[in-house]
Design a protein around this motif. Structure first.
Motif, PDB file in Angstrom:
ATOM      1  N   SER A 232       0.835  -1.212   0.000  1.00 53.43           N
ATOM      2  CA  SER A 232       0.000   0.000   0.000  1.00 53.43           C
ATOM      3  C   SER A 232       0.866   1.256   0.000  1.00 53.43           C
ATOM      4  CB  SER A 232      -0.940  -0.006   1.201  1.00 53.43           C
ATOM      5  OG  SER A 232      -0.222   0.159   2.415  1.00 53.43           O
ATOM      6  N   LYS A 233       2.005   1.197   0.677  1.00 51.10           N
ATOM      7  CA  LYS A 233       2.925   2.349   0.669  1.00 51.10           C
ATOM      8  C   LYS A 233       3.488   2.563  -0.738  1.00 51.10           C
ATOM      9  CE  LYS A 233       4.447   4.256   3.906  1.00 51.10           C
ATOM     10  NZ  LYS A 233       4.072   5.547   4.529  1.00 51.10           N
ATOM     11  N   SER A 234       3.733   1.459  -1.451  1.00 60.04           N
ATOM     12  CA  SER A 234       4.287   1.593  -2.802  1.00 60.04           C
ATOM     13  C   SER A 234       3.276   2.174  -3.782  1.00 60.04           C
ATOM     14  CB  SER A 234       4.763   0.228  -3.303  1.00 60.04           C
ATOM     15  OG  SER A 234       3.660  -0.642  -3.533  1.00 60.04           O
ATOM     16  N   LEU A 235       1.985   2.149  -3.421  1.00 60.92           N
ATOM     17  CA  LEU A 235       0.950   2.697  -4.290  1.00 60.92           C
ATOM     18  C   LEU A 235       0.704   4.184  -4.069  1.00 60.92           C
ATOM     19  CD1 LEU A 235      -1.724  -0.171  -4.127  1.00 60.92           C
ATOM     20  CD2 LEU A 235      -0.189   0.364  -6.027  1.00 60.92           C
ATOM     21  N   GLU A 236       1.370   4.764  -3.076  1.00 60.30           N
ATOM     22  CA  GLU A 236       1.140   6.177  -2.780  1.00 60.30           C
ATOM     23  C   GLU A 236       1.436   7.102  -3.959  1.00 60.30           C
ATOM     24  OE1 GLU A 236       3.194   7.223   0.774  1.00 60.30           O
ATOM     25  OE2 GLU A 236       1.808   6.133   2.097  1.00 60.30           O
ATOM     26  N   PRO A 237       2.534   6.887  -4.733  1.00 54.31           N
ATOM     27  CA  PRO A 237       2.748   7.774  -5.889  1.00 54.31           C
ATOM     28  C   PRO A 237       1.632   7.695  -6.926  1.00 54.31           C
ATOM     29  CG  PRO A 237       4.760   6.598  -5.347  1.00 54.31           C
ATOM     30  CD  PRO A 237       3.665   5.973  -4.532  1.00 54.31           C
TER      31      PRO A 237
ATOM     32  N   LYS B  71      -1.392   9.558  -0.921  1.00 53.06           N
ATOM     33  CA  LYS B  71      -1.111   8.995   0.399  1.00 53.06           C
ATOM     34  C   LYS B  71      -2.382   8.568   1.131  1.00 53.06           C
ATOM     35  CE  LYS B  71       3.307  11.315   1.120  1.00 53.06           C
ATOM     36  NZ  LYS B  71       4.114  12.191   1.995  1.00 53.06           N
ATOM     37  N   ASN B  72      -3.374   9.453   1.196  1.00 48.58           N
ATOM     38  CA  ASN B  72      -4.598   9.105   1.920  1.00 48.58           C
ATOM     39  C   ASN B  72      -5.403   8.004   1.227  1.00 48.58           C
ATOM     40  OD1 ASN B  72      -4.004  10.935   3.936  1.00 48.58           O
ATOM     41  ND2 ASN B  72      -5.161  12.598   2.991  1.00 48.58           N
ATOM     42  N   PRO B  73      -5.585   8.040  -0.107  1.00 52.45           N
ATOM     43  CA  PRO B  73      -6.266   6.915  -0.764  1.00 52.45           C
ATOM     44  C   PRO B  73      -5.539   5.582  -0.593  1.00 52.45           C
ATOM     45  CG  PRO B  73      -6.278   8.830  -2.192  1.00 52.45           C
ATOM     46  CD  PRO B  73      -5.387   9.162  -1.035  1.00 52.45           C
TER      47      PRO B  73
ATOM     48  N   PHE C 190      -5.485   0.240   1.944  1.00 57.08           N
ATOM     49  CA  PHE C 190      -4.894  -0.739   2.861  1.00 57.08           C
ATOM     50  C   PHE C 190      -5.902  -1.174   3.922  1.00 57.08           C
ATOM     51  CE2 PHE C 190      -2.573  -1.260   6.963  1.00 57.08           C
ATOM     52  CZ  PHE C 190      -2.029  -2.510   6.696  1.00 57.08           C
ATOM     53  N   ILE C 191      -6.597  -0.213   4.546  1.00 55.35           N
ATOM     54  CA  ILE C 191      -7.570  -0.540   5.591  1.00 55.35           C
ATOM     55  C   ILE C 191      -8.717  -1.363   5.021  1.00 55.35           C
ATOM     56  CG2 ILE C 191      -9.239   0.443   7.208  1.00 55.35           C
ATOM     57  CD1 ILE C 191      -7.333   2.797   7.584  1.00 55.35           C
TER      58      ILE C 191
ATOM     59  N   HIS D 275      -0.001   7.987  10.217  1.00 55.58           N
ATOM     60  CA  HIS D 275      -0.036   8.536   8.857  1.00 55.58           C
ATOM     61  C   HIS D 275      -0.666   9.927   8.848  1.00 55.58           C
ATOM     62  CE1 HIS D 275      -0.660   8.603   4.471  1.00 55.58           C
ATOM     63  NE2 HIS D 275      -1.841   9.125   4.762  1.00 55.58           N
ATOM     64  N   LEU D 276      -1.794  10.089   9.551  1.00 53.71           N
ATOM     65  CA  LEU D 276      -2.499  11.367   9.521  1.00 53.71           C
ATOM     66  C   LEU D 276      -1.752  12.449  10.286  1.00 53.71           C
ATOM     67  CD1 LEU D 276      -6.175  10.112   9.946  1.00 53.71           C
ATOM     68  CD2 LEU D 276      -5.074  10.979   7.879  1.00 53.71           C
ATOM     69  N   ILE D 277      -1.015  12.076  11.316  1.00 53.63           N
ATOM     70  CA  ILE D 277      -0.222  13.074  12.046  1.00 53.63           C
ATOM     71  C   ILE D 277       0.917  13.581  11.165  1.00 53.63           C
ATOM     72  CG2 ILE D 277       1.388  13.368  13.970  1.00 53.63           C
ATOM     73  CD1 ILE D 277      -0.444  11.553  15.616  1.00 53.63           C
ATOM     74  N   LYS D 278       1.524  12.654  10.392  1.00 49.07           N
ATOM     75  CA  LYS D 278       2.613  13.071   9.508  1.00 49.07           C
ATOM     76  C   LYS D 278       2.095  13.781   8.256  1.00 49.07           C
ATOM     77  CE  LYS D 278       5.846   9.395  10.819  1.00 49.07           C
ATOM     78  NZ  LYS D 278       6.612   8.203  10.340  1.00 49.07           N
ATOM     79  N   ASN D 279       0.889  13.409   7.833  1.00 50.55           N
ATOM     80  CA  ASN D 279       0.335  13.974   6.597  1.00 50.55           C
ATOM     81  C   ASN D 279      -1.060  14.538   6.850  1.00 50.55           C
ATOM     82  OD1 ASN D 279       2.483  12.757   4.619  1.00 50.55           O
ATOM     83  ND2 ASN D 279       1.735  11.008   5.823  1.00 50.55           N
ATOM     84  N   PRO D 280      -1.181  15.588   7.664  1.00 46.86           N
ATOM     85  CA  PRO D 280      -2.510  16.144   7.950  1.00 46.86           C
ATOM     86  C   PRO D 280      -3.088  16.802   6.699  1.00 46.86           C
ATOM     87  CG  PRO D 280      -0.819  17.583   8.806  1.00 46.86           C
ATOM     88  CD  PRO D 280      -0.102  16.357   8.313  1.00 46.86           C
TER      89      PRO D 280
END
Length: 409
Positions: A240-245, A249-251, A256-257, A318-323
């Motif tokens: 899921s991290k590799s799909l961020e680009p 990031k949020n999608p 993942f969830i 994730h949300l704290i780092k990427n609000p």
């Protein structure tokens, strides 16, 4: 120590976690299969031997009832040894019936689902499946022409289970509740015959084959399956991290969830890993909620609580780092702020509901004032409560921190 190039590539590969997860699941399955046939045969022999002993008990009870019924009507028999007959099913798993013609006239216990008319209940075969269980059937006739029938309880089998109605074998047989009874094919494996050689039934065992499989083999099986689940979870997180680009990031986090939730639903549906669902922790003996799909037993409850805490930690970090970027529209700011404050409130309600269900739907002792009444399942219950509270505090702390940062911006 230097590993061969192929192994080094495997360890650093994106697919390494998936490969090792599959290997762990495969090895656990092979360990189970290697011991299954032997333990199944041994368990069948033990079951058959115990059944022959209990057939003698049933035959003796039938002879005793025939002697009593020789000069008495069916109505008079209810006044003969009532306390003994009332305890016969509980103590020995035996029920005695007398039919006059087609009508039931005497019964030693009324908790067995037999019909008042003999033509409406199938008691002609040596093994019968009634509405609440499997029974060995023995028949005879008294001097008055009445049909005297003895039923020997093999396994309770209810269409609906709860903490009081549990599908399990009579304790004398010492078989796991997941073992099934099948009839109709005398040549099938694990067939069981009566003391006089008549085919009765066959036993269909679970993956372990028997409750008496070596404990260390069960432990290795559970550890391997646990390692496989953890590695697969880490693999999904990395993917899921590799799909961020590609997704953002949020999608990617939502993907993942959602994947974890769907896969967890699938594992509950198909009961995977099977070695988990063969443990008492995953049975209804200690906790059961037949109305719930997600929290049907204590084992599923524990796994779901662990997953909730894990997903809460992943999501909040994730949300704290990427609000989300503050919006210039006041109504959007207010809506997002209310949503952040509603998250802890909603999970407070959910936690209270889950803990109340844990207490109401179980016979586990939570009385900490008497530690001698606490069992390992009591501590499992306390662990569940701790996991739920930890998840609440993680969500509440992250929601407040993000809310304060959002307001300040």
């Amino acid at each position: 120590m230097r590993f061969p190039p192929l192994l080094r590539k495997l360890f650093v590969s994106r697919l390494s976690k998936l490969v090792f997860a599959i290997l762990a699941f495969a090895l656990a399955h092979l360990l189970t299969m290697s011991d299954g046939t032997r333990t199944a045969q041994a368990s069948t022999k033990r079951f058959e031997k115990k059944l022959h002993e209990k057939e003698k008990q049933l035959a003796a009870e039938l002879e005793s009832l025939l002697a009593l019924a020789k000069n008495k009507s069916s109505e008079q028999l209810f006044h003969e040894r009532p306390d003994y007959y009332n305890s016969l099913l509980r103590d020995k798993g035996i029920v005695l019936l007398i039919y006059e013609g087609d009508t039931l006239k005497f019964w030693s216990d009324n908790s067995v689902a037999v019909e008042n008319c003999m033509t409406e209940v199938c008691l002609d075969e040596p093994t019968a499946l009634l509405k609440n269980g499997w029974f060995r059937v023995m028949r005879t006739t008294d001097p008055h022409g009445r049909s005297v029938i003895g039923l020997l309880l093999l396994k309770n089998e209810y269409s609906y289970e709860n903490q009081y109605l549990v599908n399990s074998f009579h304790p004398d047989f010492k078989l796991p509740p997941e073992t099934e009874i099948v009839v109709g094919n005398p040549d099938v494996a694990n067939s069981v015959k009566s003391a006089d050689g008549e085919y009765l039934l066959a036993l269909k065992f679970n993956a372990y084959g028997s409750a008496e499989q070596a404990w260390w083999l069960q432990l290795i099986n559970i550890l391997l399956n646990s390692a496989g689940l953890i590695l697969f979870l880490l693999f999904l997180h990395a993917e899921s991290k590799s799909l961020e680009p590609l997704l953002g990031k949020n999608p990617a986090l939502l993907f993942f969830i959602a994947t974890i939730v769907l896969l967890r639903a699938l594992t509950i549906k198909i009961q995977f890993p099977q070695s988990f669902y063969e443990l008492p922790l995953f049975g209804p003996e200690y906790y059961g909620d037949a109305k719930s799909f997600w929290f049907r037993n204590l084992g599923d409850f524990l796994i779901n609580a662990l997953l909730m805490l894990y997903l809460a930690v992943v999501a909040t970090r994730h949300l704290i780092k990427n609000p989300p970027a503050p919006s210039k529209l006041i109504w959007k700011q207010a809506l997002y702020g209310m949503l952040l404050l509603c998250i802890p409130a909603a999970f407070t309600w959910a936690t209270n509901h889950l803990i109340a269900g844990l207490v109401h739907n179980s016979d586990i002792s939570f009385n900490v004032n008497n530690i001698f009444n606490l069992s390992i399942y009591s501590y499992a219950g306390f662990l569940l409560i701790a996991l739920l509270l930890a998840t609440f505090f993680v969500l509440a702390d992250a929601s407040i921190r993000i809310f304060r940062r959002y307001v300040q911006n």
